[in-house]
Design an enzyme around this catalytic site. Sequence first.
Site, PDB file in Angstrom:
ATOM      1  N   GLY A 141      15.255  -8.879 -10.724  1.00  0.00           N
ATOM      2  CA  GLY A 141      15.541  -9.584 -11.938  1.00  0.00           C
ATOM      3  C   GLY A 141      14.184 -10.474 -12.359  1.00  0.00           C
TER       4      GLY A 141
ATOM      5  N   HIS B  55       5.387   4.203 -16.212  1.00  0.00           N
ATOM      6  CA  HIS B  55       6.069   5.001 -17.603  1.00  0.00           C
ATOM      7  C   HIS B  55       7.367   5.941 -17.134  1.00  0.00           C
TER       8      HIS B  55
ATOM      9  N   PHE C 268      15.521   9.289  -9.221  1.00  0.00           N
ATOM     10  CA  PHE C 268      14.266   8.520  -8.519  1.00  0.00           C
ATOM     11  C   PHE C 268      13.811   9.432  -7.273  1.00  0.00           C
TER      12      PHE C 268
ATOM     13  N   GLY D  35     -15.425   6.279 -34.613  1.00  0.00           N
ATOM     14  CA  GLY D  35     -16.544   6.962 -34.196  1.00  0.00           C
ATOM     15  C   GLY D  35     -17.306   6.483 -33.090  1.00  0.00           C
TER      16      GLY D  35
ATOM     17  N   LEU E 280      11.289  -9.076 -13.048  1.00  0.00           N
ATOM     18  CA  LEU E 280      10.591  -7.931 -13.451  1.00  0.00           C
ATOM     19  C   LEU E 280      11.434  -7.674 -14.859  1.00  0.00           C
TER      20      LEU E 280
ATOM     21  N   PRO F 139       0.899  -1.293  -0.028  1.00  0.00           N
ATOM     22  CA  PRO F 139       0.058  -0.028  -0.026  1.00  0.00           C
ATOM     23  C   PRO F 139       0.847   1.235   0.012  1.00  0.00           C
TER      24      PRO F 139
ATOM     25  N   GLU G 299       4.466  -3.343 -13.352  1.00  0.00           N
ATOM     26  CA  GLU G 299       5.729  -3.518 -14.093  1.00  0.00           C
ATOM     27  C   GLU G 299       6.837  -2.458 -13.831  1.00  0.00           C
TER      28      GLU G 299
HETATM   29  P1  TGC Z   1      18.459   0.100  -6.994  1.00  0.00           P
HETATM   30  O1  TGC Z   1      19.569   0.769  -5.750  1.00  0.00           O
HETATM   31  O2  TGC Z   1      18.554   0.842  -7.952  1.00  0.00           O
HETATM   32  O3  TGC Z   1      18.802  -1.313  -7.032  1.00  0.00           O
HETATM   33  C1  TGC Z   1      18.564  -2.302  -5.864  1.00  0.00           C
HETATM   34  C2  TGC Z   1      19.335  -3.348  -6.356  1.00  0.00           C
HETATM   35  O4  TGC Z   1      18.625  -4.222  -7.504  1.00  0.00           O
HETATM   36  C3  TGC Z   1      19.457  -4.185  -8.708  1.00  0.00           C
HETATM   37  N1  TGC Z   1      18.815  -3.879  -9.592  1.00  0.00           N
HETATM   38  C4  TGC Z   1      18.231  -4.851 -10.671  1.00  0.00           C
HETATM   39  N2  TGC Z   1      18.594  -6.195 -10.509  1.00  0.00           N
HETATM   40  C5  TGC Z   1      18.043  -6.687 -11.874  1.00  0.00           C
HETATM   41  N3  TGC Z   1      17.226  -6.268 -12.501  1.00  0.00           N
HETATM   42  C6  TGC Z   1      16.976  -4.995 -12.582  1.00  0.00           C
HETATM   43  N4  TGC Z   1      15.924  -4.621 -13.489  1.00  0.00           N
HETATM   44  C7  TGC Z   1      17.594  -4.291 -11.741  1.00  0.00           C
HETATM   45  N5  TGC Z   1      17.381  -2.956 -11.147  1.00  0.00           N
HETATM   46  C8  TGC Z   1      18.018  -2.795 -10.202  1.00  0.00           C
HETATM   47  C9  TGC Z   1      20.593  -3.172  -8.552  1.00  0.00           C
HETATM   48  O5  TGC Z   1      21.827  -3.359  -9.344  1.00  0.00           O
HETATM   49  C10 TGC Z   1      20.946  -3.381  -6.748  1.00  0.00           C
HETATM   50  O6  TGC Z   1      21.422  -4.597  -6.543  1.00  0.00           O
HETATM   51  P2  TGC Z   1      22.512  -4.476  -5.280  1.00  0.00           P
HETATM   52  O7  TGC Z   1      23.348  -6.016  -5.417  1.00  0.00           O
HETATM   53  O8  TGC Z   1      23.621  -3.419  -5.602  1.00  0.00           O
HETATM   54  O9  TGC Z   1      21.668  -4.398  -4.302  1.00  0.00           O
HETATM   55  O10 TGC Z   1      17.174   0.146  -6.392  1.00  0.00           O
HETATM   56  P3  TGC Z   1      16.259   1.396  -6.026  1.00  0.00           P
HETATM   57  O11 TGC Z   1      15.693   1.372  -4.542  1.00  0.00           O
HETATM   58  O12 TGC Z   1      16.927   2.687  -6.223  1.00  0.00           O
HETATM   59  O13 TGC Z   1      14.993   1.151  -7.137  1.00  0.00           O
HETATM   60  C11 TGC Z   1      15.318   1.307  -8.276  1.00  0.00           C
HETATM   61  C12 TGC Z   1      13.862   1.337  -9.215  1.00  0.00           C
HETATM   62  C13 TGC Z   1      13.087   2.655  -8.991  1.00  0.00           C
HETATM   63  C14 TGC Z   1      14.280   1.292 -10.715  1.00  0.00           C
HETATM   64  C15 TGC Z   1      13.142   0.023  -8.848  1.00  0.00           C
HETATM   65  O14 TGC Z   1      12.764  -0.012  -7.590  1.00  0.00           O
HETATM   66  C16 TGC Z   1      11.805  -0.154  -9.749  1.00  0.00           C
HETATM   67  O15 TGC Z   1      12.049  -0.730 -10.854  1.00  0.00           O
HETATM   68  N6  TGC Z   1      10.628   0.316  -9.244  1.00  0.00           N
HETATM   69  C17 TGC Z   1       9.409   0.062  -9.996  1.00  0.00           C
HETATM   70  C18 TGC Z   1       8.756  -0.902  -9.205  1.00  0.00           C
HETATM   71  C19 TGC Z   1       8.090  -2.178 -10.262  1.00  0.00           C
HETATM   72  O16 TGC Z   1       8.511  -2.215 -11.191  1.00  0.00           O
HETATM   73  N7  TGC Z   1       7.192  -2.680  -9.606  1.00  0.00           N
HETATM   74  C20 TGC Z   1       6.400  -3.612 -10.095  1.00  0.00           C
HETATM   75  C21 TGC Z   1       5.723  -4.764  -9.276  1.00  0.00           C
HETATM   76  S1  TGC Z   1       5.297  -6.376  -9.864  1.00  0.00           S
HETATM   77  C22 TGC Z   1       3.979  -5.892 -11.211  1.00  0.00           C
HETATM   78  O17 TGC Z   1       3.707  -4.782 -11.489  1.00  0.00           O
HETATM   79  C23 TGC Z   1       3.411  -7.166 -11.729  1.00  0.00           C
HETATM   80  S2  TGC Z   1       1.884  -6.883 -12.844  1.00  0.00           S
HETATM   81  C24 TGC Z   1       2.063  -8.190 -13.592  1.00  0.00           C
HETATM   82  C25 TGC Z   1       0.913  -8.521 -14.572  1.00  0.00           C
HETATM   83  O18 TGC Z   1      -0.147  -8.440 -14.105  1.00  0.00           O
HETATM   84  O19 TGC Z   1       1.352  -8.578 -15.738  1.00  0.00           O
HETATM   85  P1  FAD Z   2       3.253   5.104  -7.150  1.00  0.00           P
HETATM   86  O1  FAD Z   2       4.488   4.416  -7.113  1.00  0.00           O
HETATM   87  O2  FAD Z   2       2.576   5.840  -5.813  1.00  0.00           O
HETATM   88  O3  FAD Z   2       3.334   6.369  -8.189  1.00  0.00           O
HETATM   89  C1  FAD Z   2       2.434   7.456  -8.484  1.00  0.00           C
HETATM   90  C2  FAD Z   2       2.992   8.212  -9.495  1.00  0.00           C
HETATM   91  O4  FAD Z   2       4.058   8.865  -9.032  1.00  0.00           O
HETATM   92  C3  FAD Z   2       3.427   7.567 -10.751  1.00  0.00           C
HETATM   93  O5  FAD Z   2       3.022   8.307 -12.061  1.00  0.00           O
HETATM   94  C4  FAD Z   2       4.590   7.584 -10.707  1.00  0.00           C
HETATM   95  O6  FAD Z   2       5.535   7.333 -12.008  1.00  0.00           O
HETATM   96  C5  FAD Z   2       5.274   8.801  -9.981  1.00  0.00           C
HETATM   97  N1  FAD Z   2       6.382   8.542  -9.234  1.00  0.00           N
HETATM   98  C6  FAD Z   2       6.715   7.681  -8.262  1.00  0.00           C
HETATM   99  N2  FAD Z   2       8.019   7.493  -7.938  1.00  0.00           N
HETATM  100  C7  FAD Z   2       8.406   8.800  -8.679  1.00  0.00           C
HETATM  101  C8  FAD Z   2       9.782   9.532  -8.769  1.00  0.00           C
HETATM  102  N3  FAD Z   2      10.859   8.988  -7.945  1.00  0.00           N
HETATM  103  N4  FAD Z   2       9.886  10.388  -9.576  1.00  0.00           N
HETATM  104  C9  FAD Z   2       8.953  10.766 -10.286  1.00  0.00           C
HETATM  105  N5  FAD Z   2       7.687  10.199 -10.257  1.00  0.00           N
HETATM  106  C10 FAD Z   2       7.605   9.438  -9.621  1.00  0.00           C
HETATM  107  N6  FAD Z   2       2.179  -5.373  -8.180  1.00  0.00           N
HETATM  108  C11 FAD Z   2       2.802  -6.630  -7.836  1.00  0.00           C
HETATM  109  O7  FAD Z   2       3.651  -6.482  -6.670  1.00  0.00           O
HETATM  110  N7  FAD Z   2       2.333  -7.662  -8.373  1.00  0.00           N
HETATM  111  C12 FAD Z   2       1.092  -8.002  -9.187  1.00  0.00           C
HETATM  112  O8  FAD Z   2       0.920  -8.817  -9.688  1.00  0.00           O
HETATM  113  C13 FAD Z   2       0.827  -6.512  -9.756  1.00  0.00           C
HETATM  114  N8  FAD Z   2      -0.153  -6.508 -10.362  1.00  0.00           N
HETATM  115  C14 FAD Z   2      -0.741  -5.288 -10.758  1.00  0.00           C
HETATM  116  C15 FAD Z   2      -2.050  -5.209 -11.595  1.00  0.00           C
HETATM  117  C16 FAD Z   2      -2.909  -3.971 -11.780  1.00  0.00           C
HETATM  118  C17 FAD Z   2      -4.009  -4.162 -12.608  1.00  0.00           C
HETATM  119  C18 FAD Z   2      -2.200  -2.830 -11.456  1.00  0.00           C
HETATM  120  C19 FAD Z   2      -2.695  -1.599 -11.512  1.00  0.00           C
HETATM  121  C20 FAD Z   2      -0.900  -2.847 -10.673  1.00  0.00           C
HETATM  122  C21 FAD Z   2      -0.262  -4.052 -10.177  1.00  0.00           C
HETATM  123  N9  FAD Z   2       0.981  -4.186  -9.460  1.00  0.00           N
HETATM  124  C22 FAD Z   2       1.316  -5.376  -8.923  1.00  0.00           C
HETATM  125  C23 FAD Z   2       1.290  -2.964  -8.834  1.00  0.00           C
HETATM  126  C24 FAD Z   2       2.055  -2.157  -9.705  1.00  0.00           C
HETATM  127  O9  FAD Z   2       3.346  -2.673  -9.946  1.00  0.00           O
HETATM  128  C25 FAD Z   2       2.145  -0.628  -9.150  1.00  0.00           C
HETATM  129  O10 FAD Z   2       1.095  -0.084  -9.127  1.00  0.00           O
HETATM  130  C26 FAD Z   2       3.337   0.227  -9.911  1.00  0.00           C
HETATM  131  O11 FAD Z   2       4.512  -0.198  -9.740  1.00  0.00           O
HETATM  132  C27 FAD Z   2       3.087   1.621  -9.506  1.00  0.00           C
HETATM  133  O12 FAD Z   2       3.170   1.935  -8.030  1.00  0.00           O
HETATM  134  P2  FAD Z   2       1.866   2.703  -7.241  1.00  0.00           P
HETATM  135  O13 FAD Z   2       0.612   2.350  -7.916  1.00  0.00           O
HETATM  136  O14 FAD Z   2       2.011   2.442  -5.767  1.00  0.00           O
HETATM  137  O15 FAD Z   2       2.081   4.173  -7.715  1.00  0.00           O
END
Ligand code: TGC
Ligand code: FAD
Length: 391
Positions: free
Chosen positions: A245, A374, A391, A347, A247, A141, A371
């Site tokens: 990894g 944007h 970030f 349309g 992701l 959350p 994931e």
């Molecule tokens: P940062 O300090 O940059 O990195 C921490 C450690 O992670 C390593 N690393 C990676 N390793 C593998 N793959 C990558 N893409 C990696 N990116 C970073 C990095 O080298 C470091 O390793 P170590 O050994 O030095 O500790 O981390 P940070 O806290 O500054 O965050 C970086 C950031 C913002 C890019 C990252 O947190 C991020 O990608 N945030 C987005 C979160 C996200 O994508 N959430 C997705 C949730 S799952 C989901 O949405 C499923 S939807 C599924 C569906 O329905 O299809």
């Molecule tokens: P926030 O992180 O609160 O972001 C809100 C806004 O702020 C966004 O526009 C973002 O880009 C912006 N923002 C955040 N940080 C910064 C920054 N540093 N600088 C500038 N702008 C910033 N997660 C899982 O773990 N497993 C799943 O299976 C999964 N499935 C999902 C399915 C659906 C339908 C949806 C909608 C989400 C799912 N997610 C899942 C969660 C998803 O990965 C998160 O919604 C996403 O990572 C964004 O997190 P948030 O919604 O908390 O937005």
Amino acid sequence: MKPDLFQAPDYYNLDDLLSDEHKMVRDATREFVKREVSPIIEEAAQKAEFPKQLINGLAEIGAFGPYIPEEYGGAGLDQISYGLIMQEIERGDSGIRSTASVQSSLVMYPIFKYGTEEQKKKFLPKLASGEMIGCFGLTEPDHGSNPGGMTTNFKDKGDHYLLNGAKMWISNSPFADIAIVWAKNEEGRIHGLIVERGMEGFSTPETHNKWSLRASATGELIFDNVKVPKENLMPNKTGLGAPLGCLDSARYGIAWGAIGAAMDCYDTALRYAKEREQFGVPIAAKQLQQKKLAEMITEITKAQLMAWRLGTLRNEGKATSAQISMAKRNNVEMAIKIAREARQVLGGMGITGEYSIMRHMMNLESVITYEGTHDIHLLITGLDITGHAAF
Ligand code: TGC
Ligand code: FAD
């Protein structure tokens, strides 16, 4: 919904770059989508229900663990085949692709990469066959884009771990048999745990009232003093890099999947524009409509080339996380823009469930957010080219 007359655009003869196996896998998935997904998906989305009857078919076409080795029940395919499967499924619906992505890249992949041999043998074949469905709990959350701040935690209680916390926005959680849960130990180090349905204190309430990904079930994961057996901890990678990894693999699949949604919108709009007459001629004869359609096919072609190149890099083990971020970001934005333009070509008809475009458009609002949003992917590119984390 109208019959599925989809014809895939291939403006730059990308088929010439594919092997016979790639084309076979792609065509089998396309056929499955036409036969099983298209006829039922609109009603499932309208009712906000995940069509569970698709699970067996998805498993049969190899959509669960396409690149997991056959000895663990996977299809043993390469990364291009994996991408093509995601493209074709998302051509049908992003929510169905979500289920396949989560199962393959976010559940099977971590067990395969970070799990013990016992965990692989116990879970992977059942996940590949669809007998078991998994979900992936990273987002909380209060920690979405910043998962490293997570507060879900576990304590070592001697013969088991005690897990507390909550995850939200979890695809498939309401009916998943297992959850890959990322949580901190007492030293604050992130580990992956396999939490099984039925463990006391573990619940998965569904999230309702979504306007997007309506044919996909989304929910929470709540852990209230859940006793997790020690053998359910995946020992082979810890830290935030472990979930990130996974992701990488899922984001790569989305880069292909988004092309599928865009192709479906373009194909629908092109057919409609050729058939629909206004002012005595098909609207396709009007320059403004041609501009929309010509730009769509140009953007789809660029995205196809990017995905293909990324797939070859992944096959060679050379793709970087930043390259994957660029493709996920570019291709999803491309698809969402095409959905919006294609909707206009139709349309008023474009807003109805007679056509798939509006559903794709609404789905893509989730795909551009999950994931990694944007904006986050732009910042990953920014870090990669400047060396400064913003970030
Ligand atoms: P940062 O300090 O940059 O990195 C921490 C450690 O992670 C390593 N690393 C990676 N390793 C593998 N793959 C990558 N893409 C990696 N990116 C970073 C990095 O080298 C470091 O390793 P170590 O050994 O030095 O500790 O981390 P940070 O806290 O500054 O965050 C970086 C950031 C913002 C890019 C990252 O947190 C991020 O990608 N945030 C987005 C979160 C996200 O994508 N959430 C997705 C949730 S799952 C989901 O949405 C499923 S939807 C599924 C569906 O329905 O299809
Ligand atoms: P926030 O992180 O609160 O972001 C809100 C806004 O702020 C966004 O526009 C973002 O880009 C912006 N923002 C955040 N940080 C910064 C920054 N540093 N600088 C500038 N702008 C910033 N997660 C899982 O773990 N497993 C799943 O299976 C999964 N499935 C999902 C399915 C659906 C339908 C949806 C909608 C989400 C799912 N997610 C899942 C969660 C998803 O990965 C998160 O919604 C996403 O990572 C964004 O997190 P948030 O919604 O908390 O937005």
